[in-house]
Design an enzyme around this catalytic site. Structure first.
Site, PDB file in Angstrom:
ATOM      1  N   TYR A  10      -6.456   1.008  -1.834  1.00 45.96           N
ATOM      2  CA  TYR A  10      -5.333   0.365  -2.524  1.00 45.96           C
ATOM      3  C   TYR A  10      -5.685  -0.059  -3.953  1.00 45.96           C
ATOM      4  O   TYR A  10      -5.061  -0.974  -4.488  1.00 45.96           O
ATOM      5  CB  TYR A  10      -4.853  -0.845  -1.725  1.00 45.96           C
ATOM      6  CG  TYR A  10      -3.884  -0.525  -0.594  1.00 45.96           C
ATOM      7  CD1 TYR A  10      -2.646   0.074  -0.855  1.00 45.96           C
ATOM      8  CD2 TYR A  10      -4.169  -0.843   0.724  1.00 45.96           C
ATOM      9  CE1 TYR A  10      -1.753   0.355   0.164  1.00 45.96           C
ATOM     10  CE2 TYR A  10      -3.278  -0.574   1.755  1.00 45.96           C
ATOM     11  CZ  TYR A  10      -2.064   0.026   1.465  1.00 45.96           C
ATOM     12  OH  TYR A  10      -1.166   0.287   2.480  1.00 45.96           O
ATOM     13  N   HIS A  70       2.301   2.880   6.159  1.00 44.33           N
ATOM     14  CA  HIS A  70       2.133   3.272   4.754  1.00 44.33           C
ATOM     15  C   HIS A  70       2.498   4.740   4.635  1.00 44.33           C
ATOM     16  O   HIS A  70       2.213   5.521   5.548  1.00 44.33           O
ATOM     17  CB  HIS A  70       0.684   3.089   4.297  1.00 44.33           C
ATOM     18  CG  HIS A  70       0.354   3.843   3.039  1.00 44.33           C
ATOM     19  ND1 HIS A  70       0.603   3.325   1.800  1.00 44.33           N
ATOM     20  CD2 HIS A  70      -0.134   5.101   2.841  1.00 44.33           C
ATOM     21  CE1 HIS A  70       0.258   4.230   0.878  1.00 44.33           C
ATOM     22  NE2 HIS A  70      -0.193   5.312   1.495  1.00 44.33           N
ATOM     23  N   ASN A  99       3.993  -4.605   7.395  1.00 49.54           N
ATOM     24  CA  ASN A  99       5.179  -3.741   7.483  1.00 49.54           C
ATOM     25  C   ASN A  99       4.914  -2.399   8.168  1.00 49.54           C
ATOM     26  O   ASN A  99       5.590  -1.415   7.908  1.00 49.54           O
ATOM     27  CB  ASN A  99       5.822  -3.576   6.096  1.00 49.54           C
ATOM     28  CG  ASN A  99       4.891  -2.926   5.093  1.00 49.54           C
ATOM     29  OD1 ASN A  99       3.768  -2.584   5.413  1.00 49.54           O
ATOM     30  ND2 ASN A  99       5.375  -2.740   3.883  1.00 49.54           N
ATOM     31  N   PHE A 138      -0.955 -10.046  -4.303  1.00 53.23           N
ATOM     32  CA  PHE A 138      -1.152  -9.929  -2.860  1.00 53.23           C
ATOM     33  C   PHE A 138      -2.325  -9.010  -2.490  1.00 53.23           C
ATOM     34  O   PHE A 138      -2.555  -8.729  -1.316  1.00 53.23           O
ATOM     35  CB  PHE A 138       0.136  -9.421  -2.193  1.00 53.23           C
ATOM     36  CG  PHE A 138       0.623  -8.093  -2.719  1.00 53.23           C
ATOM     37  CD1 PHE A 138       0.058  -6.903  -2.310  1.00 53.23           C
ATOM     38  CD2 PHE A 138       1.675  -8.047  -3.636  1.00 53.23           C
ATOM     39  CE1 PHE A 138       0.511  -5.683  -2.788  1.00 53.23           C
ATOM     40  CE2 PHE A 138       2.139  -6.823  -4.123  1.00 53.23           C
ATOM     41  CZ  PHE A 138       1.547  -5.639  -3.701  1.00 53.23           C
ATOM     42  N   ARG A 150       9.172   8.644   3.668  1.00 53.57           N
ATOM     43  CA  ARG A 150       9.564   7.350   3.113  1.00 53.57           C
ATOM     44  C   ARG A 150      10.962   6.937   3.598  1.00 53.57           C
ATOM     45  O   ARG A 150      11.236   5.737   3.773  1.00 53.57           O
ATOM     46  CB  ARG A 150       9.431   7.359   1.589  1.00 53.57           C
ATOM     47  CG  ARG A 150       7.934   7.419   1.190  1.00 53.57           C
ATOM     48  CD  ARG A 150       7.688   7.266  -0.278  1.00 53.57           C
ATOM     49  NE  ARG A 150       7.975   5.932  -0.784  1.00 53.57           N
ATOM     50  CZ  ARG A 150       7.107   4.917  -0.800  1.00 53.57           C
ATOM     51  NH1 ARG A 150       5.887   5.057  -0.306  1.00 53.57           N
ATOM     52  NH2 ARG A 150       7.444   3.761  -1.316  1.00 53.57           N
ATOM     53  N   GLU A 161      -4.777  10.635  -1.330  1.00 51.44           N
ATOM     54  CA  GLU A 161      -4.876   9.834  -0.103  1.00 51.44           C
ATOM     55  C   GLU A 161      -5.321  10.672   1.092  1.00 51.44           C
ATOM     56  O   GLU A 161      -6.068  10.200   1.938  1.00 51.44           O
ATOM     57  CB  GLU A 161      -3.531   9.152   0.161  1.00 51.44           C
ATOM     58  CG  GLU A 161      -3.214   8.097  -0.908  1.00 51.44           C
ATOM     59  CD  GLU A 161      -1.855   7.445  -0.732  1.00 51.44           C
ATOM     60  OE1 GLU A 161      -1.117   7.803   0.209  1.00 51.44           O
ATOM     61  OE2 GLU A 161      -1.533   6.557  -1.553  1.00 51.44           O
ATOM     62  N   LYS A 195      -0.265   0.754  10.460  1.00 56.83           N
ATOM     63  CA  LYS A 195      -1.030  -0.420  10.016  1.00 56.83           C
ATOM     64  C   LYS A 195      -1.412  -1.346  11.178  1.00 56.83           C
ATOM     65  O   LYS A 195      -0.870  -1.236  12.285  1.00 56.83           O
ATOM     66  CB  LYS A 195      -0.202  -1.170   8.967  1.00 56.83           C
ATOM     67  CG  LYS A 195       0.015  -0.376   7.665  1.00 56.83           C
ATOM     68  CD  LYS A 195       0.736  -1.241   6.630  1.00 56.83           C
ATOM     69  CE  LYS A 195       0.923  -0.511   5.312  1.00 56.83           C
ATOM     70  NZ  LYS A 195       1.563  -1.393   4.289  1.00 56.83           N
TER      71      LYS A 195
HETATM   72  P1  GTP Z   1       3.071   1.547   1.099  1.00 57.20           P
HETATM   73  O1  GTP Z   1       3.642   2.767   1.739  1.00 57.20           O
HETATM   74  O2  GTP Z   1       2.253   0.725   2.053  1.00 57.20           O
HETATM   75  O3  GTP Z   1       2.382   1.828  -0.209  1.00 57.20           O
HETATM   76  O4  GTP Z   1       4.336   0.633   0.809  1.00 57.20           O
HETATM   77  P2  GTP Z   1       5.318   0.703  -0.390  1.00 57.20           P
HETATM   78  O5  GTP Z   1       5.046   1.869  -1.282  1.00 57.20           O
HETATM   79  O6  GTP Z   1       6.667   0.569   0.221  1.00 57.20           O
HETATM   80  O7  GTP Z   1       4.962  -0.644  -1.156  1.00 57.20           O
HETATM   81  P3  GTP Z   1       3.970  -0.905  -2.388  1.00 57.20           P
HETATM   82  O8  GTP Z   1       3.202   0.335  -2.721  1.00 57.20           O
HETATM   83  O9  GTP Z   1       4.751  -1.576  -3.451  1.00 57.20           O
HETATM   84  O10 GTP Z   1       2.998  -1.985  -1.765  1.00 57.20           O
HETATM   85  C1  GTP Z   1       1.913  -1.572  -0.958  1.00 57.20           C
HETATM   86  C2  GTP Z   1       1.793  -2.489   0.232  1.00 57.20           C
HETATM   87  O11 GTP Z   1       1.420  -3.771  -0.238  1.00 57.20           O
HETATM   88  C3  GTP Z   1       3.087  -2.729   1.021  1.00 57.20           C
HETATM   89  O12 GTP Z   1       3.355  -1.754   1.987  1.00 57.20           O
HETATM   90  C4  GTP Z   1       2.806  -4.061   1.668  1.00 57.20           C
HETATM   91  O13 GTP Z   1       2.031  -3.897   2.844  1.00 57.20           O
HETATM   92  C5  GTP Z   1       1.978  -4.759   0.630  1.00 57.20           C
HETATM   93  N1  GTP Z   1       2.810  -5.676  -0.157  1.00 57.20           N
HETATM   94  C6  GTP Z   1       3.756  -5.360  -1.078  1.00 57.20           C
HETATM   95  N2  GTP Z   1       4.332  -6.464  -1.570  1.00 57.20           N
HETATM   96  C7  GTP Z   1       3.739  -7.505  -0.927  1.00 57.20           C
HETATM   97  C8  GTP Z   1       3.892  -8.919  -0.991  1.00 57.20           C
HETATM   98  O14 GTP Z   1       4.713  -9.453  -1.733  1.00 57.20           O
HETATM   99  N3  GTP Z   1       3.080  -9.659  -0.169  1.00 57.20           N
HETATM  100  C9  GTP Z   1       2.161  -9.087   0.661  1.00 57.20           C
HETATM  101  N4  GTP Z   1       1.391  -9.858   1.440  1.00 57.20           N
HETATM  102  N5  GTP Z   1       1.990  -7.768   0.739  1.00 57.20           N
HETATM  103  C10 GTP Z   1       2.771  -6.991  -0.031  1.00 57.20           C
HETATM  104 MG    MG Z   2       3.101   2.361  -2.099  1.00 59.56          MG
END
Ligand code: GTP
Ligand code: MG
Length: 138
Positions: free
Chosen positions: A49, A115, A112, A57, A85, A126, A9
């Protein structure tokens, strides 16, 4: 043999961490079978997304993903989706285990660093979002 879609990212490409993150994948036995650096538009980030469109968010996430270039890649290995993961660590770096990418490099729950696909269905969707079959070099 399984494949998963990974994204390094903007917070990580900006800090020149691509090589260090790729070393983590390779050390874990994941093979990088496709990789390219691209700069997403906010619209493209939004399409990628789309599953998060209703979440608070979403706007911030799309803007962040379009803020700097990203490196999109396909990782291959036994159980690659789950393995990736594990290497990534928890979404929120505050909860990520020692030695994971997010523990070492992530700045916040939003910024973070990586992805990774979360299921075989999302991996297939994807990977084809970013790559054609010709670009996958096993
Ligand atoms: P990905 O591998 O990126 O999909 O991460 P994940 O599966 O661990 O998390 P999820 O699919 O729940 O969320 C997708 C992405 O949204 C996360 O990786 C973060 O970058 C972002 N995200 C999730 N929660 C928050 C939040 O509370 N605030 C913000 N700003 N971004 C968030
Ligand atoms: Mg995810």
């Amino acid at each position: 043999i399984e494949r998963t879609l990974s994204i390094i990212k903007p917070d990580a490409t900006k800090r020149n961490l691509t090589g260090k993150i790729n070393a983590k994948f390779e050390e874990a036995g994941l093979r990088i079978v496709a990789q390219k650096r691209i700069h997403l538009s906010a619209k493209q980030a939004g399409q990628f997304y789309a599953e998060h469109a209703e979440r608070g968010f979403y706007g911030e996430l799309c803007e962040f993903m379009a803020s700097e270039p990203v490196v999109v890649q396909v990782l291959e290995g036994e159980g690659a989706i789950l393995k990736n993961r594990e290497v990534m660590g928890a979404t929120n770096p505050a909860n990520a285990a020692e030695g994971t990418i997010r523990k070492e490099f992530a700045l916040s729950v939003g910024e973070n660093s990586v992805h990774g696909s979360d299921s075989p269905e999302s991996a297939a969707r994807e990977i084809s979002f970013y790559f054609s079959g010709l670009e996958l070099v096993g």
